[in-house]
Design an enzyme around this catalytic site. Structure first.
Site, mmCIF file in Angstrom:
data_model
loop_
_atom_site.group_PDB
_atom_site.id
_atom_site.type_symbol
_atom_site.label_atom_id
_atom_site.label_comp_id
_atom_site.label_asym_id
_atom_site.label_seq_id
_atom_site.Cartn_x
_atom_site.Cartn_y
_atom_site.Cartn_z
ATOM 1 N N PRO A 2 0.692 -1.259 0.000
ATOM 2 C CA PRO A 2 0.000 0.000 0.000
ATOM 3 C C PRO A 2 0.726 1.321 0.000
ATOM 4 C CG PRO A 2 -1.002 -1.498 1.479
ATOM 5 C CD PRO A 2 0.193 -2.139 0.917
ATOM 6 N N GLU A 3 1.305 1.768 1.014
ATOM 7 C CA GLU A 3 1.623 3.204 1.052
ATOM 8 C C GLU A 3 2.896 3.525 0.276
ATOM 9 O OE1 GLU A 3 0.798 4.828 5.026
ATOM 10 O OE2 GLU A 3 0.073 2.846 5.581
ATOM 11 N N HIS A 95 -3.515 -16.339 -5.915
ATOM 12 C CA HIS A 95 -4.262 -15.149 -6.309
ATOM 13 C C HIS A 95 -3.620 -14.431 -7.494
ATOM 14 C CE1 HIS A 95 -6.771 -15.767 -2.847
ATOM 15 N NE2 HIS A 95 -5.719 -15.762 -2.048
ATOM 16 N N ARG A 115 -7.293 -9.580 -2.503
ATOM 17 C CA ARG A 115 -8.613 -8.962 -2.326
ATOM 18 C C ARG A 115 -9.164 -8.294 -3.586
ATOM 19 N NH1 ARG A 115 -8.224 -5.728 3.294
ATOM 20 N NH2 ARG A 115 -10.463 -5.522 2.989
ATOM 21 N N LYS A 162 -8.837 23.120 5.049
ATOM 22 C CA LYS A 162 -9.762 21.996 5.135
ATOM 23 C C LYS A 162 -10.621 22.046 6.388
ATOM 24 C CE LYS A 162 -9.530 19.293 1.612
ATOM 25 N NZ LYS A 162 -10.754 18.795 0.951
#
Length: 290
Positions: A2-3, A95, A115, A162
């Site tokens: 991920p990151e 997978h 996933r 924000k």
DNA sequence: CCTACCACCTGTAAGC
DNA sequence: TGCTTACAGGTGGTAG
């Protein structure tokens, strides 16, 4: 994977192994892996056969294999995607979703994704600022802090306008890209800010400090090969990174804060876990207007 | 326009 | 031993 640090580890591996190679076959083993390629799986394959990968690029958590000035293959790992370089006779992973072979008859590239939140698509390149080209589907993603054209002042300015919590803003890939749940918590711990703090209440200096910590923690993680808790997060050779030992807050519920010794707590925020030190990162009353 | 929510998947671990 | 529930490094579409 991920990151930013984990994706950059993969980008470097791909750059080493696939740049300059010509795609000979494309095997789509699960159509969901190319669902973002709207013209469909056949079109995806057809656009790649015989094409040479000129360069492997990255912005935030997105990578792309540049084919020429007009087109690229965007690779997004999602929550569980892996890009692996495997021998031609390797057993297909459980997978395995997409497999490329190359005309040099050497290794193959496997896109494995448990996933199936990740995937690939062939995209047109469009010009952005600094006369740089990015795939259409990546154009909305802000530059990341390791990008030489990243503008820290612009990020600080956007962050402070924000009307939301600072952690939510850190995870907003249109303000700055690359930060995910782990590095958001780690940057907040280093800056001693609770994630629920109103982003707009941060002083300029504090916002700059937070950005510096986010940049530093991701740079340190990259130097350690990224963060791996299990074999879902590996480089192109299937090896894990070592930065989990460098984490101070993430995943450390009930362990002493390395700075003050108070126990790290876990809270649910945005339907996911947030880890922080209740003493170093006190929660302040929110004044968010909703 | 802006922000918040949750569906999209598979697998693992913990609780009963 | 099951069965159920919670949770996992992300994000895009959409409701409000």
């Amino acid at each position: 994977m991920p990151e930013l640090p984990e994706v950059e580890v993969v980008r470097r591996g791909l750059a080493e192994w696939v740049e300059g190679r010509t795609i000979e076959t494309v095997e789509i083993r699960h159509s969901r892996a190319v669902r973002a390629h709207l013209p469909g799986a056949k079109d995806f394959s057809a656009r790649l056969l015989g094409r040479t990968i000129a360069k492997v690029n990255r912005r935030g958590k997105y990578m792309w294999l540049t084919l020429d000035d007009e087109q690229a293959v965007v690779v997004h790992l999602g929550m569980s995607g892996q890009a692996l370089v495997q021998p031609l006779d390797a057993e297909p992973e459980k997978h395995l979703r997409i497999r490329f072979t190359f005309t040099d008859g050497q290794s193959s590239m496997h896109f494995v994704d448990q996933r199936t939140f990740g995937g690939m698509r062939v995209d047109e390149l469009v010009e952005t600022d600094h006369a740089e080209k990015v795939p259409v589907s990546v154009a909305h993603i802000a530059r990341d802090p390791l990008d030489e054209n990243f503008d820290p002042n612009l990020f600080v300015k956007k962050l402070r306008t924000k009307n939301t919590e600072v952690k939510r803003a850190l995870l907003d890939q249109t303000l700055m890209s690359g930060v995910g749940n782990i590095y958001a918590d780690e940057a907040l711990w280093r800056a001693q800010i609770h994630g629920a703090t109103d982003a707009s209440t941060l002083k300029v200096a504090k916002a700059q400090e937070l950005l510096r910590h986010a940049t530093e923690v991701m740079t340190e993680a990259l130097a350690q090969g990224g963060t791996s808790f299990d074999f879902l997060y590996v480089n192109v050779n299937g090896e894990s990174g070592y930065f989990s030992r460098g984490l101070n807050a993430y995943g450390r519920e009930n362990e002493p804060c390395p700075r003050c010794g108070n126990l790290i707590i876990r809270e649910v925020f945005m339907n996911r876990s947030s880890f922080s030190c209740p003493k170093c990162q006190p929660r302040r009353k929110s004044t968010l207007t909703r």
